[in-house]
Motif scaffolding. Structure first.
Motif, short mmCIF file in Angstrom:
data_model
loop_
_atom_site.label_atom_id
_atom_site.label_comp_id
_atom_site.label_asym_id
_atom_site.label_seq_id
_atom_site.Cartn_x
_atom_site.Cartn_y
_atom_site.Cartn_z
N ALA A 1 0.75 -1.31 0.19
CA ALA A 1 -0.03 0.29 -0.35
C ALA A 1 0.53 0.96 -0.03
O ALA A 1 0.49 2.52 -0.89
CB ALA A 1 -0.82 0.24 0.93
N ILE A 2 2.12 1.59 0.76
CA ILE A 2 2.52 2.34 1.00
C ILE A 2 3.64 2.46 -0.63
O ILE A 2 3.69 3.76 -1.17
CB ILE A 2 3.73 2.25 2.21
CG1 ILE A 2 2.77 2.59 3.26
CG2 ILE A 2 4.50 3.82 2.14
CD1 ILE A 2 3.60 1.73 4.75
N GLY A 3 3.90 1.35 -0.86
CA GLY A 3 4.30 1.55 -2.22
C GLY A 3 3.53 1.91 -3.23
O GLY A 3 4.35 3.22 -4.52
N LYS A 4 2.38 1.89 -3.43
CA LYS A 4 1.38 2.43 -4.13
C LYS A 4 1.20 3.74 -3.88
O LYS A 4 1.50 4.56 -5.40
CB LYS A 4 0.27 1.24 -4.60
CG LYS A 4 -0.55 2.37 -5.81
CD LYS A 4 -2.33 2.27 -5.30
CE LYS A 4 -2.82 1.77 -5.91
NZ LYS A 4 -3.34 3.10 -6.26
N SER A 5 1.42 3.97 -2.95
CA SER A 5 1.22 5.46 -2.72
C SER A 5 2.75 6.45 -3.06
O SER A 5 2.57 7.48 -3.61
CB SER A 5 1.02 5.74 -0.85
OG SER A 5 0.98 6.95 -1.30
N ILE A 6 3.68 5.68 -3.13
CA ILE A 6 5.04 6.23 -2.79
C ILE A 6 4.73 6.43 -5.25
O ILE A 6 5.35 7.43 -5.54
CB ILE A 6 6.41 5.70 -2.88
CG1 ILE A 6 6.07 5.68 -1.39
CG2 ILE A 6 7.09 5.81 -3.49
CD1 ILE A 6 7.27 4.46 -1.16
N ALA A 7 4.64 5.07 -5.34
CA ALA A 7 4.76 4.70 -7.32
C ALA A 7 3.75 6.57 -7.82
O ALA A 7 3.95 7.46 -8.69
CB ALA A 7 4.44 3.97 -7.58
N ASP A 8 2.50 6.34 -6.98
CA ASP A 8 1.96 7.35 -8.04
C ASP A 8 1.91 8.72 -7.31
O ASP A 8 1.89 9.72 -8.47
CB ASP A 8 0.50 7.22 -7.10
CG ASP A 8 -0.16 5.55 -7.43
OD1 ASP A 8 -0.10 4.94 -8.65
OD2 ASP A 8 -1.07 5.39 -6.59
N PHE B 1 5.21 9.87 -7.61
CA PHE B 1 6.29 9.93 -8.00
C PHE B 1 5.53 10.61 -9.49
O PHE B 1 6.43 11.34 -10.10
CB PHE B 1 7.09 9.24 -7.69
CG PHE B 1 8.21 8.67 -8.91
CD1 PHE B 1 9.52 9.67 -9.34
CD2 PHE B 1 7.76 7.37 -9.53
CE1 PHE B 1 10.68 9.90 -9.79
CE2 PHE B 1 8.80 7.94 -10.60
CZ PHE B 1 10.19 8.67 -10.27
N PHE B 2 4.92 9.41 -9.55
CA PHE B 2 4.55 9.93 -11.04
C PHE B 2 3.49 11.19 -11.10
O PHE B 2 3.66 11.85 -12.36
CB PHE B 2 3.36 8.64 -11.91
CG PHE B 2 3.08 8.82 -13.06
CD1 PHE B 2 4.77 8.18 -14.18
CD2 PHE B 2 2.23 9.41 -13.59
CE1 PHE B 2 4.11 8.51 -15.47
CE2 PHE B 2 1.70 9.30 -14.69
CZ PHE B 2 2.54 8.91 -15.77
N GLN B 3 3.16 11.56 -10.92
CA GLN B 3 2.01 12.84 -10.53
C GLN B 3 2.73 14.11 -10.77
O GLN B 3 3.34 14.87 -11.14
CB GLN B 3 1.57 13.54 -9.15
CG GLN B 3 -0.39 14.32 -9.35
CD GLN B 3 -0.51 14.20 -10.96
OE1 GLN B 3 -1.07 13.18 -11.63
NE2 GLN B 3 -0.05 15.98 -11.16
N GLN B 4 3.87 13.99 -9.47
CA GLN B 4 4.94 15.11 -9.95
C GLN B 4 5.52 15.15 -10.83
O GLN B 4 6.37 16.10 -11.18
CB GLN B 4 5.97 14.39 -8.56
CG GLN B 4 6.76 15.82 -8.24
CD GLN B 4 7.86 15.74 -7.11
OE1 GLN B 4 9.24 14.99 -6.56
NE2 GLN B 4 8.12 16.74 -6.05
#
Length: 747
Positions: free
Chosen positions: A359-366, A368-371
């Motif tokens: 769950a945390i990994g998904k939050s990091i990835a999303d 990162f991509f939005q930034q």
């Protein structure tokens, strides 16, 4: 004789009995009193969790335990705390709130076995692991644990922080920028954010001392200095393990994650450089040493280990760290300079109750991509969330796949087709002489491209990768990325020996290591391509064809990987020369005649009407990636650009400028993480390689400088000069290049 029968029979029985090796006993102490287990003993399961009979531990802590046979649920009550643990579930309930755990409760010989840390900590006790004595130490006198998560950030600033731009008079400050993102986050008193700074000669943030390592807390928009720890090499595994062990002891929590911030070079080069210690970094065995020391002292397995760094989403990295974390969060590709979005990460930690690594990994990835979208750097980004408990399937399939390939490679005739399949596989990081080579191939695409030689295990390997990569994001250039890479020798032939020596020490199937070594040996042992000039013929245009035609022998045709067109512009004057404009995919293969036809019609890639030297780094069915050498504000860089095929355009497609990167560091060989976005007012000056007709030598020269504007772009258009030469550029399966004579075309 009978008197010898009994001893002989005893000897026979003794040697017939199965030999067993008892695992060392795991002791459990509650408030310094050893807990005795009458039937089922504690053990460490496949997830590296210490499993204990819950009734004995709970009752030793003063709790009551009940069992519901209908729902197969254990209920533990102590004071105002009620825990419910369903057998086989990775969710437990504490006072009505649901928490995720990575190991479910199980029944063993009628006893409910649970991972000791979760119930003990929820019941308000401190839990420590003594690796030397293999003992679990539970102390209920410690104040109840209220923190949900401790996030550690190993912020090795290096040149990402200290690089100075003469034109603007400013430092890069990437580390300071990410600290500012942390300070902007919404925090929670149940989430600790701890940072160790160091590794750079200059910090933009005036509060941070570059002469020593420091430890900080980020809470409520404040950066608080916790302690100065003196100057320490952040490329030393002991520095990392000391920071982690300190943090785990000082800020215990139910869940943990760590971010390793800096440069990344993949499995061969490793992670991080400390510019205060001659660019020393952490190679994979040193990373393992650091986390092994942490595990030995604390027993903690991280919910995730993340690399805010380039090129670390590889099987070698994942295998190395699998005993120490549940998930790996990392990028297959080079990361842009802004890296992860820490405002998003910390704010999401404050708002969630799901602290699982996935769950945390998904939050990091999303985040990162939005930034990256906001910063306009999303074109080639990647980020993967990898379940480290699913690596066994990958390694098993890779081992069998590699064995099949090795058996095929014994036939020298198959080398060419295997190598061409490797050539077509996407490689991340540098892929040219200007940016260096990584030879990091996409693992699943590698299997797919070579599936002819092992169809069953190629499919098994691709499926295993797909199951392990539970989430990923990628930009349009890397939309085929599958989330996990591996080193396989192909382009960087000058460094094969050194790279293979490093790979041999890493955690990979032995059959794959052998395959890589065998393949590299055969590749570098290929016959010189230049000796095959007599196998080619070039025919000039005729009344039936307006194009030059390249005809090669049947044997050479089998060995050809690519055929490009190289273009030279003739410049007369004091120094007559042919200026190399690079090469491009301007040939068509005619299957009927088994020959190549050039398609050069006087058009070339122009940057604001200036011809530039093009080099192809990768091509696929829908796009071509280029690297273009030039000076940007008088600094040497490589401009990255992509041609997308699109019939809606008269030219057959369009260019997208990704940005510029500096060459790899000459000392550490680390790739440049900073993608430089061109802006209005930048000075651009093309770099060419020219052939001097009088001396027969090549030399580098600079083209006409121009100023970049908001309207600047790459176009595929008509060259202004009228005198050009071109040649066919043949690249064989081993990467050798054979160029034909020059042919003049007047436009």
């Amino acid at each position: 004789m009978k008197k010898h029968l009994l001893p002989c029979l005893l000897i026979l029985i003794l040697f017939s009995l199965p030999i067993t090796h008892a695992l060392p006993t795991i002791n459990v102490y509650v408030n310094d009193e050893r807990v005795d287990f009458v039937d089922v003993s504690p053990y460490i399961n496949e997830d590296n969790r210490t499993m204990v009979p819950i009734r004995f531990i709970s009752e030793a802590l003063g709790a009551t335990v009940s069992w519901d046979g209908t729902t197969k649920t254990v209920t533990i009550i102590k004071g105002d705390i009620t825990l419910k643990l369903p057998i086989g579930s990775k969710e437990i309930t504490v006072n009505g709130l649901v928490y995720s755990v990575d190991t479910p409760a199980v029944l063993v010989s009628g006893r409910t076995m649970v991972p000791v840390r979760f119930p003990a900590e929820f019941l308000g006790s401190d839990v420590q692991w003594d690796g030397a004595t293999r003992s679990v130490l539970i102390d209920s006198s410690v104040p109840p644990l209220v923190d949900d998560f401790t996030l550690l950030i190993y912020l090795n600033g290096t040149d990402l922080e200290s690089a100075y731009d003469d034109e603007s008079g400013t430092y890069s400050g990437a580390g300071t920028s990410d600290l500012n993102e942390m300070l902007a986050a919404v925090s929670s008193d149940k989430v600790n954010v701890l940072v160790e700074t160091g590794g750079t000669s200059t910090w933009v943030n005036p509060s941070i001392d570059s002469t020593q390592n420091q430890r900080w807390s980020v809470q409520n928009n404040q950066l608080t200095l916790l302690e100065n720890v003196g100057i320490s090499n952040m490329g030393d595994p002991e520095t990392l393990s000391n920071f982690v062990n300190w943090a785990l002891k000082a800020y215990p929590a139910k869940n943990y994650g760590i971010v390793l911030w800096n440069h990344g070079g993949g499995p061969i080069t490793g992670y991080a450089v400390d510019e205060l210690f001659s660019g020393d970094g952490l190679i994979l065995p040193e990373l393992e040493d650091a986390f092994s020391a942490v595990r030995s002292q604390s027993g903690v397995v991280f919910d995730f280990i993340g690399f805010d760094a380039c090129l670390m989403a590889t099987l070698e990295v994942a295998n190395t760290l699998s005993p120490y974390a549940d998930y790996l969060v990392a990028s297959q590709e080079l990361e842009p300079g802004h890296g992860w979005d820490y405002t998003s990460l910390i704010t999401s930690l404050a708002a969630t109750s799901d602290y699982s690594g996935s769950a945390i990994g998904k939050s990091i990835a999303d985040g990162f991509f939005q930034q990256a979208v906001d910063e306009k750097t999303e074109s080639d980004v990647t980020l993967s969330v990898i379940d480290l408990k699913r690596l066994d399937s990958i390694n098993t399939a890779l081992s069998k796949f590699a064995s099949d390939l090795s058996a095929t490679l014994i036939e020298d005739a198959k080398l060419s087709s295997i190598a061409q399949s490797v050539s077509k596989t996407k490689k991340y990081g540098g892929n040219s002489s200007d940016q260096g080579y990584t030879d990091l191939v996409d693992l699943s695409l590698f299997a797919s491209n070579l599936s002819t030689y092992s169809p069953e295990y190629a499919l098994e390997l691709s499926s295993a990768v797909d199951e392990a990569v539970v989430y990923q994001v990628s930009g349009p250039i890397n939309d085929a990325a599958t989330g996990l890479s591996v080193y396989f020798p192909y382009l960087d032939q000058d460094n094969f020996t050194a790279s293979l020596a490093v790979q041999a020490q890493l955690d990979l199937p032995t059959s794959f290591i052998s395959l890589a070594s065998e393949f590299a040996g055969k590749l570098t042992g290929s016959a010189p391509l230049v000796e095959r000039m007599d196998e080619i013929v070039v025919y000039e245009p005729t009344e039936y064809s307006a194009y030059y035609e390249l005809v090669v022998s049947e044997d050479l045709l089998y060995d050809i990987d690519k055929v490009y067109i190289g273009v030279y512009e003739y410049l007369n004057g004091d120094t007559p020369r042919y200026r190399n404009l690079g090469y491009d995919a301007l040939t068509i293969f005619n299957e009927e005649t088994s020959s190549y036809f050039e398609q050069f019609a006087g058009n070339w890639t122009l940057f604001d009407d200036h011809p530039i030297m093009m080099k192809i780094s990768y091509s696929d069915y829908d796009h071509i990636e280029y690297e273009i050498p030039l000076l940007l504000n008088d600094e040497r860089v490589v401009l990255e650009a992509v041609w997308y095929y699109d019939d809606a355009f008269a030219s057959g497609g369009y260019y997208d400028i990704i940005g510029a990167r500096r060459p790899n560091d000459q000392v550490t060989n680390m790739p440049d993480r900073n993608i430089i976005l061109l802006k209005a007012g930048d000075k651009v000056q093309p770099i060419y390689t020219s052939y001097l007709t009088e001396t027969g030598l090549y030399q580098e020269e600079l083209g006409q400088a121009f100023v970049y504007s908001d309207q600047s772009k790459l176009t595929y258009d008509v060259l202004q000069s009228t005198d050009y030469l071109f040649n066919f550029m043949i690249i064989d399966y081993s990467g050798q290049v054979l160029e034909t004579d020059f042919y003049e075309i007047l436009y």
